[in-house]
Design a protein around this motif. Structure first.
Motif, mmCIF file in Angstrom:
data_model
loop_
_atom_site.group_PDB
_atom_site.id
_atom_site.type_symbol
_atom_site.label_atom_id
_atom_site.label_comp_id
_atom_site.label_asym_id
_atom_site.label_seq_id
_atom_site.Cartn_x
_atom_site.Cartn_y
_atom_site.Cartn_z
ATOM 1 N N LEU A 131 7.382 -3.854 8.606
ATOM 2 C CA LEU A 131 7.088 -4.699 7.448
ATOM 3 C C LEU A 131 8.398 -4.889 6.700
ATOM 4 C CD1 LEU A 131 4.646 -6.093 6.175
ATOM 5 C CD2 LEU A 131 4.372 -4.113 4.700
ATOM 6 N N LYS A 132 8.721 -6.138 6.381
ATOM 7 C CA LYS A 132 10.004 -6.448 5.737
ATOM 8 C C LYS A 132 9.767 -7.168 4.419
ATOM 9 C CE LYS A 132 12.588 -6.867 10.030
ATOM 10 N NZ LYS A 132 13.487 -7.733 10.818
ATOM 11 N N TYR A 133 10.777 -7.089 3.568
ATOM 12 C CA TYR A 133 10.739 -7.848 2.320
ATOM 13 C C TYR A 133 10.832 -9.335 2.632
ATOM 14 C CZ TYR A 133 11.428 -3.523 -0.235
ATOM 15 O OH TYR A 133 11.264 -2.270 -0.755
ATOM 16 N N CYS A 134 10.214 -10.131 1.790
ATOM 17 C CA CYS A 134 10.274 -11.584 1.928
ATOM 18 C C CYS A 134 11.703 -12.044 1.673
ATOM 19 C CB CYS A 134 9.336 -12.242 0.923
ATOM 20 S SG CYS A 134 7.631 -11.682 1.099
ATOM 21 N N ASN A 179 4.177 -8.650 -0.955
ATOM 22 C CA ASN A 179 2.806 -8.461 -1.433
ATOM 23 C C ASN A 179 2.002 -7.848 -0.290
ATOM 24 O OD1 ASN A 179 3.467 -9.898 -3.849
ATOM 25 N ND2 ASN A 179 3.260 -11.786 -2.699
ATOM 26 N N ILE A 180 1.232 -6.829 -0.605
ATOM 27 C CA ILE A 180 0.447 -6.123 0.409
ATOM 28 C C ILE A 180 -1.017 -6.179 0.015
ATOM 29 C CG2 ILE A 180 0.054 -3.898 1.535
ATOM 30 C CD1 ILE A 180 3.027 -3.267 1.004
ATOM 31 N N GLY A 181 -1.853 -6.553 0.967
ATOM 32 C CA GLY A 181 -3.278 -6.682 0.685
ATOM 33 C C GLY A 181 -4.130 -5.568 1.269
ATOM 34 N N TRP A 182 -3.625 -4.913 2.313
ATOM 35 C CA TRP A 182 -4.423 -3.925 3.040
ATOM 36 C C TRP A 182 -3.602 -2.665 3.263
ATOM 37 C CZ3 TRP A 182 -9.101 -5.929 3.069
ATOM 38 C CH2 TRP A 182 -9.220 -7.316 3.022
ATOM 39 N N ALA A 183 -4.264 -1.571 3.542
ATOM 40 C CA ALA A 183 -3.579 -0.309 3.810
ATOM 41 C C ALA A 183 -2.578 -0.484 4.949
ATOM 42 C CB ALA A 183 -4.596 0.779 4.167
ATOM 43 N N VAL A 184 -1.451 0.224 4.841
ATOM 44 C CA VAL A 184 -0.417 0.196 5.884
ATOM 45 C C VAL A 184 -0.164 1.640 6.306
ATOM 46 C CG1 VAL A 184 1.944 -0.434 6.483
ATOM 47 C CG2 VAL A 184 0.648 -1.872 4.894
ATOM 48 N N ILE A 233 4.578 -15.930 -4.793
ATOM 49 C CA ILE A 233 5.066 -15.332 -6.030
ATOM 50 C C ILE A 233 4.059 -14.240 -6.400
ATOM 51 C CG2 ILE A 233 5.494 -15.758 -8.485
ATOM 52 C CD1 ILE A 233 6.225 -18.669 -7.624
ATOM 53 N N PRO A 234 4.532 -13.022 -6.682
ATOM 54 C CA PRO A 234 3.594 -11.908 -6.849
ATOM 55 C C PRO A 234 2.383 -12.176 -7.746
ATOM 56 C CG PRO A 234 5.791 -11.056 -6.769
ATOM 57 C CD PRO A 234 5.917 -12.558 -6.775
ATOM 58 N N TYR A 235 2.568 -12.712 -8.936
ATOM 59 C CA TYR A 235 1.422 -12.901 -9.823
ATOM 60 C C TYR A 235 0.493 -14.025 -9.368
ATOM 61 C CZ TYR A 235 4.305 -16.586 -11.892
ATOM 62 O OH TYR A 235 5.080 -17.684 -12.082
ATOM 63 N N PHE A 263 -2.850 -11.108 -2.533
ATOM 64 C CA PHE A 263 -2.594 -9.695 -2.264
ATOM 65 C C PHE A 263 -2.143 -9.052 -3.569
ATOM 66 C CE2 PHE A 263 -1.447 -10.116 2.533
ATOM 67 C CZ PHE A 263 -2.745 -10.473 2.808
ATOM 68 N N LYS A 264 -2.794 -7.983 -3.960
ATOM 69 C CA LYS A 264 -2.628 -7.449 -5.319
ATOM 70 C C LYS A 264 -1.682 -6.265 -5.469
ATOM 71 C CE LYS A 264 -5.098 -10.612 -7.045
ATOM 72 N NZ LYS A 264 -4.341 -11.707 -7.660
ATOM 73 N N PHE A 265 -1.067 -5.797 -4.396
ATOM 74 C CA PHE A 265 -0.022 -4.777 -4.560
ATOM 75 C C PHE A 265 1.316 -5.410 -4.214
ATOM 76 C CE2 PHE A 265 2.793 -1.396 -3.025
ATOM 77 C CZ PHE A 265 2.924 -0.721 -4.229
ATOM 78 N N HIS A 266 2.315 -5.155 -5.061
ATOM 79 C CA HIS A 266 3.642 -5.726 -4.885
ATOM 80 C C HIS A 266 4.643 -4.577 -4.842
ATOM 81 C CE1 HIS A 266 1.210 -9.029 -6.255
ATOM 82 N NE2 HIS A 266 1.137 -8.509 -7.475
ATOM 83 N N ILE A 267 5.433 -4.540 -3.784
ATOM 84 C CA ILE A 267 6.450 -3.506 -3.627
ATOM 85 C C ILE A 267 7.814 -4.185 -3.712
ATOM 86 C CG2 ILE A 267 6.466 -3.567 -1.076
ATOM 87 C CD1 ILE A 267 6.619 -0.410 -1.289
ATOM 88 N N TYR A 268 8.767 -3.525 -4.394
ATOM 89 C CA TYR A 268 10.053 -4.141 -4.706
ATOM 90 C C TYR A 268 11.224 -3.310 -4.178
ATOM 91 C CZ TYR A 268 7.478 -7.129 -7.925
ATOM 92 O OH TYR A 268 6.601 -8.026 -8.464
ATOM 93 N N PHE A 269 12.285 -4.011 -3.827
ATOM 94 C CA PHE A 269 13.513 -3.389 -3.335
ATOM 95 C C PHE A 269 14.247 -2.647 -4.447
ATOM 96 C CE2 PHE A 269 18.090 -3.692 -2.352
ATOM 97 C CZ PHE A 269 18.115 -3.034 -1.134
ATOM 98 N N ASN A 270 14.283 -3.204 -5.633
ATOM 99 C CA ASN A 270 15.015 -2.598 -6.757
ATOM 100 C C ASN A 270 14.061 -2.023 -7.801
ATOM 101 O OD1 ASN A 270 17.570 -3.175 -5.777
ATOM 102 N ND2 ASN A 270 17.757 -5.099 -6.900
ATOM 103 N N SER A 271 14.598 -1.194 -8.667
ATOM 104 C CA SER A 271 13.850 -0.646 -9.797
ATOM 105 C C SER A 271 13.468 -1.770 -10.761
ATOM 106 C CB SER A 271 14.694 0.395 -10.528
ATOM 107 O OG SER A 271 15.002 1.467 -9.678
#
Length: 167
Positions: free
Chosen positions: A96-99, A75-80, A53-55, A59-67
């Motif tokens: 890299l895929k969404y969970c 959740n991403i922890g390192w540079a991609v 769960i993001p919070y 890993f402190k960056f969270h990228i989302y499919f929707n607005s």
């Protein structure tokens, strides 16, 4: 009848051999990228924190499919360098895929590739700025999120995103 193990020391030696053999078998059966150091593509692909769960994630960056930080996330922890070609050390590129989240009713975007498919993001890092770039290799226009900032809808990289960098 003579005992097979004559002394406590001999018993301990044999127990150590059995333990070492079991440990070696476990290491051999682990995925190839499990031995890669933190900070690598393998960590972004295989670390359990990627789909926490993001919070609650380490890993402190969270990228989302929707607005609005909705839909599937990662959740991403390192540079991609390239969302479509992470290299965990197994000789292959992996996107890299969404969970896959939401149980029997998966959230929109679950299991889909992230590259050119993200609408919003959130940075929960206390120190670093998160940048999502239009092009691979941290190039081109980007959206930046200062520590503890989120963007409800990417302005520069909405559904046109290819890499991520901590700055």
């Amino acid at each position: 009848m003579a005992s097979l193990l004559h002394t406590e020391g001999e018993f301990m030696k044999r127990a150590g051999v059995v333990f070492a053999t079991a440990a070696a078998a476990l290491l051999i059966s682990s995925p190839a990228y499990a031995d890669w150091p933190p900070g690598s593509d393998a960590d972004n692909l295989g670390n359990e924190a990627a789909c926490d769960i993001p919070y609650e994630s380490a890993f402190k960056f969270h990228i989302y499919f929707n607005s609005g930080q909705n839909g599937a996330y990662r959740n991403i922890g390192w540079a991609v360098y390239n969302f479509d070609a992470l290299r965990p050390g197994d000789g292959h590129d992996h996107p890299l895929k969404y969970c896959i989240t939401g149980g029997s009713r998966p959230l929109p975007g679950s299991g889909q590739k992230i590259k050119n498919n993200a609408a919003s993001g959130e940075n929960e890092h206390y120190k670093y700025t998160a940048r999502v770039h239009y092009n691979s290799g941290y190039k081109g226009p980007y959206d930046a999120m200062a520590p503890y900032q989120h963007i409800d809808r990417f302005r520069n990289v909405y559904n046109q995103n290819a890499s991520f960098l901590w700055a």
